[in-house]
Scaffold this motif. Structure first.
Motif, PDB file in Angstrom:
ATOM      1  N   ALA A 230       0.844  -1.203   0.000  1.00 37.82           N
ATOM      2  CA  ALA A 230       0.000   0.000   0.000  1.00 37.82           C
ATOM      3  C   ALA A 230       0.880   1.254   0.000  1.00 37.82           C
ATOM      4  CB  ALA A 230      -0.923   0.000   1.215  1.00 37.82           C
ATOM      5  N   MET A 231       1.980   1.208   0.729  1.00 41.02           N
ATOM      6  CA  MET A 231       2.889   2.364   0.763  1.00 41.02           C
ATOM      7  C   MET A 231       3.439   2.649  -0.630  1.00 41.02           C
ATOM      8  SD  MET A 231       4.952   1.666   4.297  1.00 41.02           S
ATOM      9  CE  MET A 231       5.839   3.210   4.492  1.00 41.02           C
ATOM     10  N   MET A 232       3.792   1.578  -1.335  1.00 35.92           N
ATOM     11  CA  MET A 232       4.356   1.761  -2.677  1.00 35.92           C
ATOM     12  C   MET A 232       3.297   2.205  -3.660  1.00 35.92           C
ATOM     13  SD  MET A 232       6.875  -1.376  -3.205  1.00 35.92           S
ATOM     14  CE  MET A 232       8.027  -1.792  -1.941  1.00 35.92           C
TER      15      MET A 232
ATOM     16  N   ILE B  54       2.733   6.365   0.148  1.00 34.62           N
ATOM     17  CA  ILE B  54       2.658   6.761   1.556  1.00 34.62           C
ATOM     18  C   ILE B  54       4.060   6.607   2.164  1.00 34.62           C
ATOM     19  CG2 ILE B  54       1.608   6.230   3.808  1.00 34.62           C
ATOM     20  CD1 ILE B  54      -0.801   5.098   2.138  1.00 34.62           C
ATOM     21  N   LYS B  55       4.597   7.702   2.677  1.00 31.48           N
ATOM     22  CA  LYS B  55       6.007   7.649   3.084  1.00 31.48           C
ATOM     23  C   LYS B  55       6.205   7.182   4.522  1.00 31.48           C
ATOM     24  CE  LYS B  55       7.974  10.271  -0.480  1.00 31.48           C
ATOM     25  NZ  LYS B  55       6.871  11.015  -1.079  1.00 31.48           N
TER      26      LYS B  55
ATOM     27  N   PHE C 256      -0.900   4.801   8.736  1.00 30.84           N
ATOM     28  CA  PHE C 256      -1.971   3.807   8.602  1.00 30.84           C
ATOM     29  C   PHE C 256      -2.790   3.657   9.870  1.00 30.84           C
ATOM     30  CE2 PHE C 256       0.927   2.413   5.246  1.00 30.84           C
ATOM     31  CZ  PHE C 256       0.042   2.221   4.207  1.00 30.84           C
ATOM     32  N   ASN C 257      -2.116   3.689  11.023  1.00 31.37           N
ATOM     33  CA  ASN C 257      -2.827   3.485  12.283  1.00 31.37           C
ATOM     34  C   ASN C 257      -3.064   4.794  13.031  1.00 31.37           C
ATOM     35  OD1 ASN C 257      -2.675   0.789  11.709  1.00 31.37           O
ATOM     36  ND2 ASN C 257      -0.904   0.404  13.024  1.00 31.37           N
ATOM     37  N   SER C 258      -2.799   5.916  12.355  1.00 26.58           N
ATOM     38  CA  SER C 258      -2.866   7.197  13.053  1.00 26.58           C
ATOM     39  C   SER C 258      -4.292   7.616  13.354  1.00 26.58           C
ATOM     40  CB  SER C 258      -2.230   8.279  12.185  1.00 26.58           C
ATOM     41  OG  SER C 258      -3.026   8.447  11.015  1.00 26.58           O
ATOM     42  N   GLY C 259      -5.237   7.085  12.580  1.00 25.22           N
ATOM     43  CA  GLY C 259      -6.621   7.536  12.737  1.00 25.22           C
ATOM     44  C   GLY C 259      -6.808   8.946  12.207  1.00 25.22           C
TER      45      GLY C 259
END
Ligand code: PHE
Length: 343
Positions: A317-319, A323-324, A329-332
């Protein structure tokens, strides 16, 4: 006599009509000129006194002035209505299609999007999608995967333990044994899942992340099958031809084991800062399933062999989305996460 009166009436009506600027004034005018007690009704009563030979002509004149007045009132009424509507439209707030939409609709988490996409691709290649708990026992997470107690490979996968001895699974491989026992061979299955490790977090490391495991067990399965499936899947996900390469990698549950790299998506393999100038990105550990693991899963190793891979779904998903920081992802944080939509 009658003619003059009618002419005078026409003139009076014309001047009063030009003063009637509202629907109410117009209605008052209608009542005044055409109502029960009005100049027109007066003229009608006067008709009685008109000599017989002139009666017909006078009657016609009265009727025509009456309908003239009625028509003029109707026309002016329509005009006033149209003007009122125009004024309303002009004073209304202008509709601007370029303003941002105010109503917010929800969006999928990027992990959900990529997971569904990869699932679709594997389903089309004949794989089933399996689910497995996040809390597992030591046997499934390690021992059934050829990682006995005190094996150094456990050091890489420290996790969170529950008082009853169960643990949060460190990799989706924890489901391999269960799925082999559930279906037997031949078998094609993928099983996505949330994994946990006791990690110090930074832009590339998280204590909670997602993997998508896959196994294929059949007669005559070889490394070329593994390469073929991985290459097809990655080319579909990135919608272009992806070059892959295998490097040796050690995992006790595969033999031989590999690290699968893909050609860097940013520079196309020429070398850039994102791939540390190597032209390759590490994406997916994999290998041929170790006979001990097959045996523990109840598979006849004389007849069957298979491959397994542990795709880093979060990494993918990052690639795919650029998303660096893995912590997003879990930050909400809706600001970060709500920009991804399925199309
Ligand atoms: N389970 C391994 C990990 O998480 C990855 C892996 C899966 C390696 C399947 C080989 C085969 O590190």
């Amino acid at each position: 006599m009658m003619k003059e009166k009618i002419e005078a009436l026409r003139a009076r009506f014309a001047s009063e009509l030009s003063d009637a600027k509202t629907p109410e004034a117009l209605e008052a005018l209608r009542v005044a000129f055409l109502g029960k007690k009005s100049p027109v009704s007066d003229l009608m009563s006067e008709l009685r006194n008109v000599p017989k030979e002139e009666k017909a002509e006078a009657g016609q004149l009265i009727n025509s002035v009456k309908s003239e007045i009625a028509e003029a009132i109707a026309k002016t009424g329509d005009k006033l209505k149209a003007e009122a509507l125009l004024a309303e439209i002009r004073s209304a707030k202008k509709y601007n299609p370029t303003l941002p939409r105010r109503k917010k609709s929800g969006s999928y988490h990027p992990i959900t999007l990529i997971q569904r996409e990869v699932e679709e691709i594997f389903i089309s290649m004949g794989f089933t999608v399996e689910d497995y708990p996040e809390i597992v026992d030591d046997y499934h997470c390690f021992e059934a995967l050829n990682i006995p107690k005190h094996h150094p490979a456990r050091d890489m996968q420290d996790t969170y333990y529950i008082e009853n001895g169960q643990l949060l699974k460190t990799h989706t491989s924890a489901a391999q044994n269960h799925i082999m026992r559930k279906y037997g061979a031949p078998l094609r299955a993928i099983f996505p899942g949330r994994c946990f490790r006791n990690e110090a977090t930074d832009a590339c490391h998280e204590n909670t992340f997602f993997q998508m495991e896959g196994i294929m067990i059949d007669e005559n399965i070889s490394i070329s099958n593994l390469i073929y499936f991985m290459k097809s899947m990655l080319s579909e996900v990135f919608r272009r031809d992806i070059n892959v390469r295998l490097r040796p990698g050690f995992f006790p549950f595969v033999e031989p084991g590999f690290e699968l790299d893909i050609s860097c998506l940013i520079c196309g393999g020429n070398g850039c800062p994102s791939c540390k100038n190597s032209g390759w990105l590490e994406l997916c550990p994999c290998g041929m399933i170790h006979p001990n693991v097959l045996r523990d899963g109840g598979i006849d190793t004389e007849r069957y062999s298979g491959f397994a891979f542990g795709l880093g779904l979060t990494r993918l998903a990052m690639m795919k989305y650029g998303i660096k920081d893995i912590r997003d992802f879990n930050s909400g944080s809706l600001k970060a996460l709500s920009q991804f939509r399925s199309n």
